[in-house]
Write a protein that holds these residues in place. Sequence first.
Motif, mmCIF file in Angstrom:
data_model
loop_
_atom_site.group_PDB
_atom_site.id
_atom_site.type_symbol
_atom_site.label_atom_id
_atom_site.label_comp_id
_atom_site.label_asym_id
_atom_site.label_seq_id
_atom_site.Cartn_x
_atom_site.Cartn_y
_atom_site.Cartn_z
ATOM 1 N N SER A 100 46.922 22.327 30.302
ATOM 2 C CA SER A 100 46.686 22.098 31.731
ATOM 3 C C SER A 100 45.687 23.104 32.289
ATOM 4 O O SER A 100 44.881 22.771 33.165
ATOM 5 N N LEU A 101 45.741 24.340 31.789
ATOM 6 C CA LEU A 101 44.764 25.337 32.223
ATOM 7 C C LEU A 101 43.369 24.967 31.745
ATOM 8 O O LEU A 101 42.372 25.169 32.465
ATOM 9 N N ILE A 102 43.281 24.437 30.522
ATOM 10 C CA ILE A 102 41.978 24.005 29.993
ATOM 11 C C ILE A 102 41.417 22.881 30.855
ATOM 12 O O ILE A 102 40.225 22.879 31.208
ATOM 13 N N ALA A 103 42.260 21.915 31.204
ATOM 14 C CA ALA A 103 41.816 20.814 32.060
ATOM 15 C C ALA A 103 41.351 21.328 33.418
ATOM 16 O O ALA A 103 40.304 20.919 33.936
ATOM 17 N N LEU A 104 42.123 22.240 33.988
ATOM 18 C CA LEU A 104 41.775 22.797 35.298
ATOM 19 C C LEU A 104 40.447 23.538 35.240
ATOM 20 O O LEU A 104 39.573 23.350 36.103
ATOM 21 N N GLU A 105 40.260 24.364 34.218
ATOM 22 C CA GLU A 105 39.023 25.132 34.102
ATOM 23 C C GLU A 105 37.828 24.219 33.818
ATOM 24 O O GLU A 105 36.728 24.453 34.336
ATOM 25 N N ALA A 106 38.020 23.177 33.006
ATOM 26 C CA ALA A 106 36.936 22.233 32.744
ATOM 27 C C ALA A 106 36.505 21.546 34.032
ATOM 28 O O ALA A 106 35.305 21.310 34.255
ATOM 29 N N SER A 107 37.468 21.231 34.902
ATOM 30 C CA SER A 107 37.119 20.603 36.179
ATOM 31 C C SER A 107 36.332 21.559 37.068
ATOM 32 O O SER A 107 35.541 21.122 37.911
ATOM 33 N N HIS A 108 36.546 22.858 36.871
ATOM 34 C CA HIS A 108 35.798 23.850 37.642
ATOM 35 C C HIS A 108 34.396 24.038 37.078
ATOM 36 O O HIS A 108 33.417 24.159 37.836
ATOM 37 N N GLN A 109 34.285 24.055 35.750
ATOM 38 C CA GLN A 109 32.975 24.229 35.123
ATOM 39 C C GLN A 109 32.075 23.009 35.321
ATOM 40 O O GLN A 109 30.862 23.157 35.447
ATOM 41 N N ALA A 110 32.670 21.820 35.330
ATOM 42 C CA ALA A 110 31.871 20.597 35.428
ATOM 43 C C ALA A 110 32.634 19.533 36.220
ATOM 44 O O ALA A 110 33.131 18.560 35.651
ATOM 45 N N PRO A 111 32.757 19.700 37.527
ATOM 46 C CA PRO A 111 33.568 18.766 38.325
ATOM 47 C C PRO A 111 33.088 17.325 38.244
ATOM 48 O O PRO A 111 33.894 16.394 38.378
ATOM 49 N N GLN A 112 31.807 17.134 38.001
ATOM 50 C CA GLN A 112 31.271 15.779 37.920
ATOM 51 C C GLN A 112 31.703 15.053 36.651
ATOM 52 O O GLN A 112 31.556 13.829 36.553
ATOM 53 N N ARG A 113 32.289 15.783 35.698
ATOM 54 C CA ARG A 113 32.726 15.176 34.440
ATOM 55 C C ARG A 113 34.193 14.751 34.468
ATOM 56 O O ARG A 113 34.660 14.106 33.532
ATOM 57 N N VAL A 114 34.925 15.101 35.527
ATOM 58 C CA VAL A 114 36.380 14.893 35.564
ATOM 59 C C VAL A 114 36.734 13.915 36.678
ATOM 60 O O VAL A 114 36.482 14.183 37.854
ATOM 61 N N SER A 115 37.323 12.784 36.298
ATOM 62 C CA SER A 115 37.694 11.766 37.276
ATOM 63 C C SER A 115 39.075 12.015 37.870
ATOM 64 O O SER A 115 39.319 11.709 39.046
ATOM 65 N N GLN A 116 40.001 12.542 37.052
ATOM 66 C CA GLN A 116 41.370 12.801 37.488
ATOM 67 C C GLN A 116 41.925 13.962 36.673
ATOM 68 O O GLN A 116 41.494 14.202 35.543
ATOM 69 N N LEU A 117 42.894 14.640 37.252
ATOM 70 C CA LEU A 117 43.614 15.700 36.547
ATOM 71 C C LEU A 117 45.096 15.381 36.505
ATOM 72 O O LEU A 117 45.696 15.062 37.533
ATOM 73 N N GLY A 118 45.677 15.483 35.327
ATOM 74 C CA GLY A 118 47.122 15.400 35.170
ATOM 75 C C GLY A 118 47.607 16.703 34.561
ATOM 76 O O GLY A 118 47.255 17.026 33.422
ATOM 77 N N LEU A 119 48.365 17.483 35.316
ATOM 78 C CA LEU A 119 48.779 18.826 34.899
ATOM 79 C C LEU A 119 50.289 18.830 34.687
ATOM 80 O O LEU A 119 51.067 18.705 35.630
ATOM 81 N N LEU A 120 50.707 18.967 33.425
ATOM 82 C CA LEU A 120 52.116 18.867 33.053
ATOM 83 C C LEU A 120 52.629 20.223 32.580
ATOM 84 O O LEU A 120 51.949 20.916 31.816
ATOM 85 N N GLY A 121 53.812 20.600 33.021
ATOM 86 C CA GLY A 121 54.369 21.889 32.628
ATOM 87 C C GLY A 121 53.393 23.013 32.912
ATOM 88 O O GLY A 121 53.219 23.921 32.108
ATOM 89 N N SER A 122 52.785 22.944 34.075
ATOM 90 C CA SER A 122 51.705 23.869 34.422
ATOM 91 C C SER A 122 52.165 24.881 35.460
ATOM 92 O O SER A 122 53.097 24.640 36.234
ATOM 93 N N THR A 123 51.497 26.018 35.463
ATOM 94 C CA THR A 123 51.704 27.017 36.502
ATOM 95 C C THR A 123 50.509 27.958 36.478
ATOM 96 O O THR A 123 49.729 27.973 35.527
ATOM 97 N N TYR A 124 50.351 28.702 37.554
ATOM 98 C CA TYR A 124 49.330 29.751 37.589
ATOM 99 C C TYR A 124 49.803 30.855 38.519
ATOM 100 O O TYR A 124 50.287 30.557 39.603
ATOM 101 N N PRO A 125 49.651 32.128 38.087
ATOM 102 C CA PRO A 125 49.206 32.555 36.759
ATOM 103 C C PRO A 125 50.229 32.190 35.688
ATOM 104 O O PRO A 125 51.435 32.173 35.957
#
Length: 269
Positions: A100-125
Motif C-alpha cells: 500500500s505504501l508503494i502504491a501511495l508513493e507511485a501515485s505521488h511520483q506519477a499521479p497521471q499514471r494512477v486511476s485508483q488506489l486501493g490501500l489494504l492493511g495500510s497505515t502511516y507512519p
Amino acid sequence: MLLTVQGVDAYCYTGGKTFDAALPTVVFLHGAQNDHSVWALQSRYFAHHSFGVLAVDLPGHGRSKGAAKTSVEDLAAWLLELLDAAGVAKAALFGHSMGSLIALEASHQAPQRVSQLGLLGSTYPMKVSDTLLETSRSDEQAAIDMVNIWSHSSIAQKPSFPGPGFYAMGGAMRLKQRISQINPEQVFYTDFFACNAYANGEAAAKAVRCPTLFIFGLRDMMTPPRSTKLLTSSIAHGKVVQVDAGHELMAEQPDAVLDALLGFARVLS
C-alpha cells in the motif's frame, strides 16, 4: 508473465489470462516477505471479468530477480518502470501493507499514471518495533513466527474457510519461509526497514486526487484501525471498508475483500 525491468526479470501473475493492456489494468502489490500468491482469488477473478491483471512479485521476492529494494521510493520507481514494460499508461493500484505504501508513493511520483488506489492493511507512519526489526535481521524464523501470530485474527479458521483443507496461518508461514529459501539476503529485514524508514506518506496522501478505497481488518494488530487516522484524514475523499479479519485480510475474508475491490474498480470499465 516475465518482463524486463531495470535489466532483470520481473514476474507478474496475470490471473490465468493473457494480459491485454487495452483492458482496464489493475496492479496487485503484496506486502513484506510475500509474493503475488497472496492475491490468488482476487487477481484471478479480476482477470476473468474484463480486467487486465498484473499481480507482481517485487524484486527479490518470488520469481522476480534482483535484490530486494531498500526504500519505498525505489520500489515505486520500479513499479512505474514495470508499467512501462507492460505497455500500460494508467492503472489502478491495489496494495497490501508494504504494497500500500508503494502504491501511495507511485501515485505521488506519477499521479497521471494512477486511476485508483486501493490501500489494504495500510497505515502511516508504518513503524516497525525495534524488537521486530532486530529479530528480522538476527533470527528470521522467529520474526516470521511473530508476524504470523500477529497477522491473523485466530489460530484456526472455521471449517471450509475459504476452502476445505485450507489453513491460513500455515499457508502464510510456508510462504514466508519459501521467500527466505529463494532469497537468503534478509528480505524480511529489508522490507521492514523500507516500511519503517518511509517518510513521505503524509505528503503523498495529501496529494492524492484519484478515487481511493481503504480496506481495514477490524482485528488487525499489525496496522490497527486506530493507527490509520492520519492516512484517512489526509485522503478525506477515500472510502473506508472494514472486514472482520486480522492483517492477512485477503486470506481471512477473501470474498469480502474481492467484493469491495470489484465494486470499487468497476468504474474503470
